[in-house]
Design a protein around this motif. Structure first.
Motif, mmCIF file in Angstrom:
data_model
loop_
_atom_site.group_PDB
_atom_site.id
_atom_site.type_symbol
_atom_site.label_atom_id
_atom_site.label_comp_id
_atom_site.label_asym_id
_atom_site.label_seq_id
_atom_site.Cartn_x
_atom_site.Cartn_y
_atom_site.Cartn_z
ATOM 1 N N PRO A 1 0.825 -1.215 0.000
ATOM 2 C CA PRO A 1 0.000 0.000 0.000
ATOM 3 C C PRO A 1 0.858 1.264 0.000
ATOM 4 O O PRO A 1 1.968 1.287 0.537
ATOM 5 C CB PRO A 1 -0.806 -0.123 1.302
ATOM 6 N N SER A 2 0.305 2.323 -0.573
ATOM 7 C CA SER A 2 1.078 3.556 -0.745
ATOM 8 C C SER A 2 1.365 4.263 0.569
ATOM 9 O O SER A 2 2.238 5.139 0.618
ATOM 10 C CB SER A 2 0.335 4.507 -1.686
ATOM 11 N N ASP A 3 0.649 3.928 1.638
ATOM 12 C CA ASP A 3 0.913 4.571 2.925
ATOM 13 C C ASP A 3 1.820 3.724 3.814
ATOM 14 O O ASP A 3 1.865 3.906 5.028
ATOM 15 C CB ASP A 3 -0.394 4.876 3.659
ATOM 16 N N SER A 4 2.556 2.814 3.195
ATOM 17 C CA SER A 4 3.419 1.920 3.953
ATOM 18 C C SER A 4 4.755 2.570 4.294
ATOM 19 O O SER A 4 5.211 3.501 3.635
ATOM 20 C CB SER A 4 3.699 0.646 3.154
ATOM 21 N N ARG B 1 9.690 9.820 14.604
ATOM 22 C CA ARG B 1 10.256 10.241 13.327
ATOM 23 C C ARG B 1 9.660 9.528 12.126
ATOM 24 O O ARG B 1 9.273 10.165 11.146
ATOM 25 C CB ARG B 1 11.779 10.038 13.354
ATOM 26 N N LEU B 2 9.586 8.185 12.175
ATOM 27 C CA LEU B 2 9.169 7.458 10.980
ATOM 28 C C LEU B 2 7.697 7.662 10.660
ATOM 29 O O LEU B 2 7.335 7.898 9.496
ATOM 30 C CB LEU B 2 9.501 5.979 11.125
ATOM 31 N N LEU B 3 6.822 7.545 11.647
ATOM 32 C CA LEU B 3 5.399 7.759 11.376
ATOM 33 C C LEU B 3 5.121 9.193 10.904
ATOM 34 O O LEU B 3 4.410 9.379 9.900
ATOM 35 C CB LEU B 3 4.567 7.433 12.618
ATOM 36 N N ARG C 1 3.413 11.482 2.426
ATOM 37 C CA ARG C 1 2.166 11.123 1.733
ATOM 38 C C ARG C 1 1.295 12.340 1.462
ATOM 39 O O ARG C 1 0.634 12.421 0.423
ATOM 40 C CB ARG C 1 1.418 10.083 2.570
ATOM 41 N N THR C 2 1.289 13.299 2.376
ATOM 42 C CA THR C 2 0.408 14.464 2.246
ATOM 43 C C THR C 2 1.110 15.678 1.641
ATOM 44 O O THR C 2 0.479 16.723 1.460
ATOM 45 C CB THR C 2 -0.163 14.844 3.621
ATOM 46 N N GLY C 3 2.406 15.543 1.343
ATOM 47 C CA GLY C 3 3.143 16.669 0.790
ATOM 48 C C GLY C 3 3.321 17.805 1.780
ATOM 49 O O GLY C 3 3.263 18.982 1.419
ATOM 50 N N ALA D 1 8.549 13.291 -4.241
ATOM 51 C CA ALA D 1 8.667 11.850 -4.004
ATOM 52 C C ALA D 1 9.932 11.513 -3.236
ATOM 53 O O ALA D 1 9.978 10.527 -2.488
ATOM 54 C CB ALA D 1 8.643 11.100 -5.336
ATOM 55 N N ALA D 2 10.971 12.312 -3.414
ATOM 56 C CA ALA D 2 12.228 12.082 -2.707
ATOM 57 C C ALA D 2 12.170 12.546 -1.256
ATOM 58 O O ALA D 2 13.109 12.316 -0.493
ATOM 59 C CB ALA D 2 13.372 12.795 -3.426
ATOM 60 N N GLY D 3 11.066 13.198 -0.889
ATOM 61 C CA GLY D 3 10.915 13.639 0.493
ATOM 62 C C GLY D 3 11.029 15.129 0.689
ATOM 63 O O GLY D 3 11.143 15.605 1.823
#
Length: 400
Positions: free
Chosen positions: A103-106, A193-195, A202-204, A281-283
């Protein structure tokens, strides 16, 4: 999705960290497991290996006899290159398929023993290194895995050094303590940090502080900048002509907000706009409302009235653990040139650095107790006039 690279030296306890992340909900992609799957009996990978190295690399049951393959494949560079040319594309293809299926939110954690050796760190949004000193790792391999000490030392010496791993590490997870300690560290990392990083990605949403804090110089800022620059090069490709560490954190010994400033130089603003999705996409999501530097009097525009000369695109890191501002400017524009000039002038001129430190401290004092846009406005109200006055000084230094 958020892609995490996980690695560590042999015996560091990487599998322990991977298991802890999996228990928290991460999708674990194990490169060692994939490497075995792609050469299992009946696969095209095993058939290709037999064709390249002979049927005597097979065990009696038709599976791959790994010691027999190693004896042939690791004898010289040409044989090793042949092996890699067969297995690496298959591992890459299988990895890409697994990532595409989640899934894309993984939060995807790629457990890659040779992440550093194969130069894969810039492909990740974040790199976690399980860090344990060499002698402790050797002791663990001997005591808990039954590895002969001489063999353990030889295998560790063939891997990346601790220094090489630390150079690409966004996070060092110390696994030299008592059992259970590193799992606690992982849970804290996950929550803090990770969450948030995954949600921001995901939300930009850029990660930002709401207050203004000036910190003492951090000698690790340049290394942190280089890790981000490596990721930006992957995202930008040939569209960028250069990527530089700029701003206060690029000046040794200068106090600064704990925010890394980076500048991507492109041909024009159309090229800058073309990078929007790749950088996101790179963050590094875009801040669409930030399109302008404060104009300064320039040779092209003595009055400073043509604000179009100072137009840019602005992105920020989504990682709450490493704030960064990314300025995308056209080559030769005043803003692009001034960013580099200011950095180099401050590096070279001790008096200018002292002036700037005083201004930064005054701005931070004005912003004390404020948050958000009010804090930023109070800070900039002190800094921007100094930048205006410093511009001709920097130009004079450059033309000396």
């Amino acid at each position: 999705m958020l892609r995490i690279g996980l690695t560590g030296g042999m015996g560091a306890g990487k599998s322990t960290v991977a298991r802890a992340l999996g228990d928290l909900g991460a999708v674990i992609i194990d490169s060692d497991l994939i490497a075995r799957e792609v050469v299992a009996p009946g696969t095209e990978g095993l058939a290709a290996l037999v064709e390249a190295f002979g049927a005597d690399i097979l065990a009696a049951d038709g599976s791959l006899d790994r010691p027999a393959l190693a004896a042939k494949a690791f004898g010289d560079d040409a044989a090793r290159a042949k092996l890699n040319s067969i297995t690496h594309p298959l591992v890459g293809k299988r990895t890409a398929k697994l990532i595409a299926d989640v899934p894309s939110d993984s939060i995807v954690v790629q457990d890659i023993p040779l992440l550093v050796e194969n130069g894969l760190a810039p492909l990740m949004n974040l790199v976690l290194i399980v860090d344990v000193d060499v002698e402790t790792r050797i002791r663990r391999l001997v005591e808990f895995r039954g590895v002969v000490e001489a063999d353990a030392r030889a295998r560790i010496s063939a891997q990346a050094t601790d220094e090489q791993r630390r150079a690409v590490a966004d996070v060092l997870l110390d696994n030299s303590g008592a059992p259970g300690e590193v799992e606690t560290e992982v849970r804290t990392l996950w929550a803090r940090r990770l969450l948030p990083f995954e949600r921001n990605l995901r939300t930009g949403t850029p990660a930002r502080r709401t207050d203004v804090r000036i910190l003492p110089p951090n000698p690790d800022w340049p290394a942190q900048a280089q890790r981000l620059i490596a990721r930006l090069w992957v995202a930008c490709g040939a569209t960028a002509s250069r990527i530089d560490h700029i701003g206060s954190t690029s000046v040794p010994g200068l106090v600064a907000k704990d925010v890394i400033d980076l500048q991507i130089t492109v041909a024009d603003l159309a090229a800058a706009d073309s990078l929007r999705d790749a950088l996101g996409a790179a963050g590094f999501p875009v801040r669409p409302e930030c399109t302008q530097d404060n104009p300064k009097p320039t040779p092209q525009d003595p009055a400073g009235a043509d604000t179009a000369l100072w137009t840019k695109r602005f992105h920020q890191n989504a990682d709450p653990g490493r704030l960064a501002d990314v300025h995308v400017r056209a080559a030769g524009s005043p803003g692009q040139q001034y960013a580099l000039l200011l950095r180099d002038w401050l590096r070279a001129d001790a008096a200018a650095r002292a002036d700037y430190v005083a201004v930064k401290r005054e701005g931070a004092a004005k912003a004390a107790g404020l948050t958000g846009a009010e804090a930023a406005a109070a800070y900039l109200a002190v800094k921007e006039p100094w930048f205006d006055a410093a511009y001709p000084r920097a130009l004079a230094w450059w033309g000396r």
